[in-house]
Design a protein around this motif. Structure first.
Motif, PDB file in Angstrom:
ATOM      1  N   TYR A   1     -17.299  -2.802  10.320  1.00  0.00           N
ATOM      2  CA  TYR A   1     -17.014  -2.638   8.901  1.00  0.00           C
ATOM      3  C   TYR A   1     -16.391  -3.888   8.278  1.00  0.00           C
ATOM      4  CZ  TYR A   1     -15.237  -0.702   4.552  1.00  0.00           C
ATOM      5  OH  TYR A   1     -14.972  -0.483   3.237  1.00  0.00           O
ATOM      6  N   TYR A   2     -15.324  -4.417   8.867  1.00  0.00           N
ATOM      7  CA  TYR A   2     -14.613  -5.530   8.235  1.00  0.00           C
ATOM      8  C   TYR A   2     -15.291  -6.882   8.428  1.00  0.00           C
ATOM      9  CZ  TYR A   2     -10.845  -2.656   6.604  1.00  0.00           C
ATOM     10  OH  TYR A   2     -10.136  -1.718   5.920  1.00  0.00           O
TER      11      TYR A   2
ATOM     12  N   ASP B   1      -6.804  -2.469   2.911  1.00  0.00           N
ATOM     13  CA  ASP B   1      -7.829  -3.320   3.520  1.00  0.00           C
ATOM     14  C   ASP B   1      -7.239  -4.648   3.983  1.00  0.00           C
ATOM     15  OD1 ASP B   1      -9.834  -1.453   3.153  1.00  0.00           O
ATOM     16  OD2 ASP B   1     -10.670  -2.426   1.361  1.00  0.00           O
ATOM     17  N   SER B   2      -6.375  -5.227   3.172  1.00  0.00           N
ATOM     18  CA  SER B   2      -5.745  -6.492   3.536  1.00  0.00           C
ATOM     19  C   SER B   2      -4.930  -6.350   4.816  1.00  0.00           C
ATOM     20  CB  SER B   2      -4.839  -6.968   2.391  1.00  0.00           C
ATOM     21  OG  SER B   2      -4.086  -8.090   2.781  1.00  0.00           O
TER      22      SER B   2
ATOM     23  N   ILE C   1      -4.759  -0.228  -4.664  1.00  0.00           N
ATOM     24  CA  ILE C   1      -4.159   0.448  -3.506  1.00  0.00           C
ATOM     25  C   ILE C   1      -5.041   0.257  -2.276  1.00  0.00           C
ATOM     26  CG2 ILE C   1      -3.614   2.724  -2.549  1.00  0.00           C
ATOM     27  CD1 ILE C   1      -2.704   3.495  -5.463  1.00  0.00           C
ATOM     28  N   GLN C   2      -6.336   0.493  -2.418  1.00  0.00           N
ATOM     29  CA  GLN C   2      -7.263   0.320  -1.300  1.00  0.00           C
ATOM     30  C   GLN C   2      -7.296  -1.136  -0.839  1.00  0.00           C
ATOM     31  OE1 GLN C   2      -8.891   2.858   0.341  1.00  0.00           O
ATOM     32  NE2 GLN C   2      -9.193   1.212   1.804  1.00  0.00           N
ATOM     33  N   GLY C   3      -7.200  -2.068  -1.771  1.00  0.00           N
ATOM     34  CA  GLY C   3      -7.196  -3.491  -1.423  1.00  0.00           C
ATOM     35  C   GLY C   3      -6.018  -3.871  -0.545  1.00  0.00           C
TER      36      GLY C   3
ATOM     37  N   TYR D   1       0.836  -1.201   0.000  1.00  0.00           N
ATOM     38  CA  TYR D   1       0.000   0.000   0.000  1.00  0.00           C
ATOM     39  C   TYR D   1       0.875   1.256   0.000  1.00  0.00           C
ATOM     40  CZ  TYR D   1      -2.702   3.798   2.029  1.00  0.00           C
ATOM     41  OH  TYR D   1      -3.256   5.020   2.278  1.00  0.00           O
ATOM     42  N   MET D   2       1.817   1.327   0.937  1.00  0.00           N
ATOM     43  CA  MET D   2       2.682   2.506   1.051  1.00  0.00           C
ATOM     44  C   MET D   2       3.519   2.709  -0.214  1.00  0.00           C
ATOM     45  SD  MET D   2       1.947   3.925   3.890  1.00  0.00           S
ATOM     46  CE  MET D   2       3.298   5.042   4.198  1.00  0.00           C
TER      47      MET D   2
END
Length: 185
Positions: A151-152, A63-64, A58-60, A32-33
């Motif tokens: 949420y998750y 989230d992961s 990127i969001q995935g 992500y970073m």
């Protein structure tokens, strides 16, 4: 109630599974970073023209990382998360005795030297670690578990009925995720 282990071999399997979860969470966060940095620095035409793909990718990764942290900090002591793992250590201190340590090292190079320098389990440090991974004593863990529960793991139906904007009610923990990793260095 601690995770039930009968011997060092079972405990070792817990360690290995938890370590893999931590590694995967770290990989997801680093991906992500790195993708964020690449987007900011590069702003290539290819990335801009396929922004839907890249934004979801990127969001995935974020989230992961957060999803795995939710499992790692799961507060149920019978589940394999840090709270349950540390409680298992607390309840199975015999696994960390000098004789058990010596038994695990049998046949290894330098075993006598390692056994000679054995240090017993540090009970005050264990209590400090347990407090760190518990939502009652760590606001960041509390927020992570709140996001997990609303949420998750599932969508909070009350939030949907009340037309709550999820991103506002449960904003991503981008900065806090980094804090989790800085504490393990």
């Amino acid at each position: 109630m601690a995770i039930q282990v009968r011997n060092s071999a079972e405990f070792k399997r817990l360690v290995e599974a938890l370590v893999l979860e931590l590694v995967d969470a770290n990989i997801g966060f680093n991906m992500y970073m790195n993708l964020i940095a690449a987007h900011v620095q590069d702003r290539t035409r290819a990335m801009q023209e396929s922004w839907t793909f890249w934004s979801l990718t990127i969001q995935g990764h974020l989230d992961s990382a957060i999803f795995r942290l939710c499992r790692i900090y799961d507060q149920r002591l019978t589940n394999l998360g840090l709270p349950g793992f540390l409680d298992t250590i607390k309840c199975n201190q015999d696994l960390f005795s000098k004789p058990k340590y010596a038994e695990r090292l049998q046949g290894r190079d330098h075993a006598p030297t390692l056994i000679e320098h054995f240090e017993p389990l540090n009970a005050p440090q264990l209590q400090t670690d347990i407090a760190y991974v518990t939502r009652d004593s760590n606001p960041t863990v509390d927020r992570l578990i709140d996001i997990r529960h609303n949420y998750y793991s599932h969508r909070n139906a009350r939030d949907v009925v009340a037309d709550v904007v999820i991103a506002e009610a449960y904003p991503h923990m981008r900065d806090e995720v980094g804090e989790f990793y800085s504490q393990t260095d």
